[in-house]
Design a protein around this motif. Structure first.
Motif, short mmCIF file in Angstrom:
data_model
loop_
_atom_site.label_atom_id
_atom_site.label_comp_id
_atom_site.label_asym_id
_atom_site.label_seq_id
_atom_site.Cartn_x
_atom_site.Cartn_y
_atom_site.Cartn_z
N LEU A 56 5.81 -15.35 -0.51
CA LEU A 56 5.34 -15.47 0.87
C LEU A 56 6.34 -16.32 1.64
N ASP A 57 6.90 -15.74 2.70
CA ASP A 57 7.87 -16.42 3.57
C ASP A 57 7.19 -16.68 4.91
N CYS A 58 7.13 -17.95 5.33
CA CYS A 58 6.34 -18.34 6.50
C CYS A 58 7.21 -18.49 7.74
N HIS A 59 6.86 -17.71 8.78
CA HIS A 59 7.61 -17.68 10.04
C HIS A 59 6.65 -17.81 11.21
N SER A 60 7.21 -17.94 12.41
CA SER A 60 6.42 -17.92 13.65
C SER A 60 7.28 -17.33 14.75
N GLY A 61 6.63 -16.96 15.86
CA GLY A 61 7.42 -16.52 17.01
C GLY A 61 7.21 -15.10 17.45
N PHE A 62 6.16 -14.42 16.93
CA PHE A 62 5.98 -13.02 17.31
C PHE A 62 4.50 -12.77 17.58
N GLY A 63 4.16 -12.33 18.80
CA GLY A 63 2.81 -11.87 19.10
C GLY A 63 1.79 -12.98 19.25
N VAL A 64 0.55 -12.57 19.52
CA VAL A 64 -0.56 -13.50 19.66
C VAL A 64 -1.47 -13.48 18.43
N LYS A 65 -1.20 -12.62 17.47
CA LYS A 65 -1.99 -12.51 16.25
C LYS A 65 -1.15 -12.91 15.05
N ASP A 66 -1.80 -13.51 14.06
CA ASP A 66 -1.12 -13.79 12.80
C ASP A 66 -0.99 -12.49 12.01
N ARG A 67 0.20 -12.26 11.50
CA ARG A 67 0.45 -11.01 10.78
C ARG A 67 0.95 -11.30 9.37
N LEU A 68 0.57 -10.43 8.45
CA LEU A 68 1.14 -10.40 7.10
C LEU A 68 1.93 -9.11 6.99
N TRP A 69 3.25 -9.27 6.90
CA TRP A 69 4.15 -8.13 6.82
C TRP A 69 4.63 -7.92 5.40
N PHE A 70 4.89 -6.67 5.06
CA PHE A 70 5.56 -6.36 3.81
C PHE A 70 6.71 -5.39 4.11
N PRO A 71 7.70 -5.28 3.21
CA PRO A 71 8.86 -4.41 3.47
C PRO A 71 8.41 -2.94 3.59
N PHE A 72 9.23 -2.15 4.27
CA PHE A 72 10.62 -2.42 4.56
C PHE A 72 10.82 -2.86 6.02
N ALA A 73 11.97 -3.54 6.26
CA ALA A 73 12.40 -3.81 7.62
C ALA A 73 13.58 -2.93 8.02
N HIS A 74 14.26 -2.32 7.04
CA HIS A 74 15.45 -1.53 7.39
C HIS A 74 15.16 -0.04 7.53
N THR A 75 13.95 0.37 7.23
CA THR A 75 13.57 1.78 7.32
C THR A 75 12.06 1.88 7.45
N ARG A 76 11.62 2.99 8.01
CA ARG A 76 10.18 3.23 8.12
C ARG A 76 9.62 3.88 6.85
N ARG A 77 10.46 4.09 5.88
CA ARG A 77 10.01 4.70 4.62
C ARG A 77 9.08 3.74 3.87
N PRO A 78 7.96 4.22 3.31
CA PRO A 78 7.08 3.35 2.53
C PRO A 78 7.76 2.86 1.25
N ILE A 79 7.39 1.66 0.80
CA ILE A 79 7.98 1.12 -0.41
C ILE A 79 7.28 1.68 -1.64
N PRO A 80 7.94 1.66 -2.79
CA PRO A 80 7.34 2.21 -4.01
C PRO A 80 6.04 1.52 -4.45
N HIS A 81 5.89 0.22 -4.14
CA HIS A 81 4.71 -0.51 -4.61
C HIS A 81 3.60 -0.56 -3.56
N LEU A 82 3.45 0.52 -2.83
CA LEU A 82 2.42 0.59 -1.81
C LEU A 82 1.01 0.50 -2.41
N ALA A 83 0.83 1.10 -3.59
CA ALA A 83 -0.50 1.06 -4.23
C ALA A 83 -0.90 -0.38 -4.55
N GLU A 84 0.04 -1.16 -5.07
CA GLU A 84 -0.26 -2.55 -5.41
C GLU A 84 -0.58 -3.38 -4.15
N LEU A 85 0.16 -3.13 -3.07
CA LEU A 85 -0.11 -3.86 -1.83
C LEU A 85 -1.48 -3.51 -1.26
#
Length: 334
Positions: free
Chosen positions: A179-208
């Motif tokens: 877990l990497d903790c950041h701030s500075g985007f939007g009015v809602k707290d978000r939990l993001w997971f990869p990818f950031a370099h493509t819109r393709r889903p990651i292989p571990h989507l089931a686990e997430l």
């Protein structure tokens, strides 16, 4: 002395009998002052147990991210004095903390490190889908935001330190969460997971998706939007994309789930518009009671992730469940 660094070192002294502390890098600022980058471990060091890593201060302006990680480390250290169930949990999990990844940027109140490089645009990963100009990472000048560094140069010392700790402490284990903790985007707290370099889903989507399910069961009144980062914007050079791809390539039998907590700092500005006129105010709650509320509200998330990693065998989808889980995740997120 950075106040966050002073607070961290005080906690390290209090927890010294239980903590394994390393200075993984020293960084200098223009005045010549040097700051340490600490990596702290506690719990079972055996590589066959799961692990969870907590990271903050990657962007120097986002002090609240470092403070959230430090607050959770303090919570754990103080509970070690009396909490039997915590001691039992730590026999079956490894906790890793890097609360201040970019102390030089924090000292100079800049997003980038002292060399002007945005650490979260610094990894050798190029987006395969279009990114927004500027915010997605640029190589024009270190004098402009979101600078990636020169093409072909090694990663910055701070970026490499984070990657080394993740590779040694998390990727080497069969199951791990970051877990990497950041701030500075939007009015809602978000939990993001990869990818950031493509819109393709990651292989571990089931686990997430399974992780989201048990979180919703335990925290039905939570405030987070859980989504892929690509739902908001794409970027070059994301460190967590780089590390996730490395894990898939080098240890495909292992499961590594990197998450980013993006705290919605625009809400703090909405409640206190004067913060717009402060560089720190755009990324951090400046009013004391609001800062205390932010530190309190995220403790349950960090503690949940520690428990989820420890008990992953009870919720990770079995092989015959992964296809349905992935289909449900695709329907929900893509």
């Amino acid at each position: 002395m950075l106040p966050e660094l002073a607070a961290l070192e005080k906690i390290l002294d209090l927890g010294a009998p239980h903590l394994q502390v390393q200075v993984v890098q020293q960084v200098s600022v223009a005045s010549g002052t040097q700051f340490p980058i600490y990596a702290i471990g506690l719990g079972n060091p055996a590589l066959d147990v799961p692990a969870v890593g907590f990271f903050g201060g990657v962007h120097g302006l986002e002090r609240i991210g470092a403070e959230v990680v430090i607050a959770y480390l303090q919570n754990v250290v103080m509970r070690l004095q009396w909490d039997t169930t915590l001691h039992q949990q730590l026999e079956r999990v490894r906790l890793v903390f890097m609360p201040i990844v970019n102390p030089g940027g924090m000292w100079s109140a800049t997003r980038a490190n002292p060399r002007g490089v945005d650490l979260m645009r610094n990894a050798p990963v190029d987006a395969v889908d279009p990114v927004p100009w500027g915010i997605g990472g640029q190589r024009v000048s270190a004098g402009l935001p979101w600078y990636r560094g020169r093409l072909g140069e090694p990663m910055e010392a701070e970026s490499q330190a984070l990657c080394d700790v993740v590779a040694q402490q998390l990727l080497a284990r069969p199951f791990s969460i970051a877990l990497d903790c950041h701030s500075g985007f939007g009015v809602k707290d978000r939990l993001w997971f990869p990818f950031a370099h493509t819109r393709r889903p990651i292989p571990h989507l089931a686990e997430l998706h399974a992780l989201q399910d048990i979180f919703l069961q335990a925290h039905s009144n939570h405030q987070y939007i859980i989504e892929p980062q690509s739902a908001q914007y794409l970027a070059h050079g994301d460190l967590w994309d780089h590390l996730y791809l490395q894990a898939c390539r080098e240890v495909p039998a292992h499961t590594f789930l990197p998450l980013t907590l993006e705290m919605g700092s625009w809400l703090w500005i909405k409640k206190n518009p004067r913060q717009l006129f402060s560089r720190n105010g755009i990324f951090n709650p400046l009013i004391n009671h609001r800062q205390q509320r932010v530190l309190r509200r995220h403790l349950s998330l960090l503690d949940f992730l520690s428990r989820a990693a420890c008990s992953h065998a009870r919720w990770v989808p079995a092989p015959d469940q992964r296809a349905q889980r992935r289909a449900d995740a695709l329907a929900a997120w893509y």
